[in-house]
Design a protein around this motif. Structure first.
Motif, short mmCIF file in Angstrom:
data_model
loop_
_atom_site.label_atom_id
_atom_site.label_comp_id
_atom_site.label_asym_id
_atom_site.label_seq_id
_atom_site.Cartn_x
_atom_site.Cartn_y
_atom_site.Cartn_z
N VAL A 114 0.84 -1.20 0.00
CA VAL A 114 0.00 0.00 0.00
C VAL A 114 0.88 1.25 0.00
CG1 VAL A 114 -1.64 1.33 1.38
CG2 VAL A 114 -1.98 -1.11 1.04
N LEU A 115 1.92 1.26 0.81
CA LEU A 115 2.82 2.40 0.86
C LEU A 115 3.53 2.59 -0.48
CD1 LEU A 115 4.19 4.64 2.53
CD2 LEU A 115 5.93 2.96 3.12
N LEU A 116 3.99 1.52 -1.08
CA LEU A 116 4.67 1.60 -2.36
C LEU A 116 3.73 2.12 -3.45
CD1 LEU A 116 7.29 1.01 -3.90
CD2 LEU A 116 6.39 -1.26 -4.36
N ALA A 117 2.49 1.64 -3.46
CA ALA A 117 1.52 2.11 -4.45
C ALA A 117 1.22 3.59 -4.28
CB ALA A 117 0.24 1.29 -4.35
N SER A 118 1.10 4.05 -3.05
CA SER A 118 0.82 5.47 -2.82
C SER A 118 2.02 6.34 -3.18
CB SER A 118 0.37 5.71 -1.39
OG SER A 118 1.42 5.40 -0.50
N LEU A 119 3.23 5.85 -2.93
CA LEU A 119 4.42 6.61 -3.33
C LEU A 119 4.54 6.73 -4.84
CD1 LEU A 119 7.10 5.31 -0.81
CD2 LEU A 119 6.13 7.61 -0.94
#
Length: 101
Positions: A15-20
């Motif tokens: 989720v963090l990677l997708a938002s970044l």
């Protein structure tokens, strides 16, 4: 470490990677396209495995797939193939007034 903690960490990382990635593409679109084209070119080289080359071709930006300038897709990266911008009406200036207390 329990299985739940590992799964939770992996999901949060995704989720963090997708938002970044989404923020990077939104805030720096030209840089994101250059990075995407560079990664695509690195993966789509002769001698690589077929699956890696197909992923590199899939990852290639749309502008590079269509042939670039002169293809008639209206990308306007150079201003040569895009239609001329429509003339706009002269804008009226904004007038700010101090707030009354």
């Amino acid at each position: 470490m329990s299985t739940f903690a590992v799964v939770q960490a992996v999901v949060l990382m995704l989720v963090l990677l997708a938002s970044l990635v989404a923020a990077f593409r939104k805030l720096l679109p030209q840089t994101a396209k250059r990075v995407q084209a560079g990664v695509s070119a690195a993966l789509d080289r002769p001698g690589r495995a077929r699956a890696v080359r197909r992923f590199g071709g899939w990852l290639q930006p749309a502008e590079a797939k269509s042939g670039g300038c002169g293809s008639g897709d209206g990308c306007s990266s150079c201003g040569g193939c895009a239609p001329a911008p429509a003339s706009r009406e002269p804008s009226t200036p904004l007038h700010f007034r101090p707030r009354e207390r």
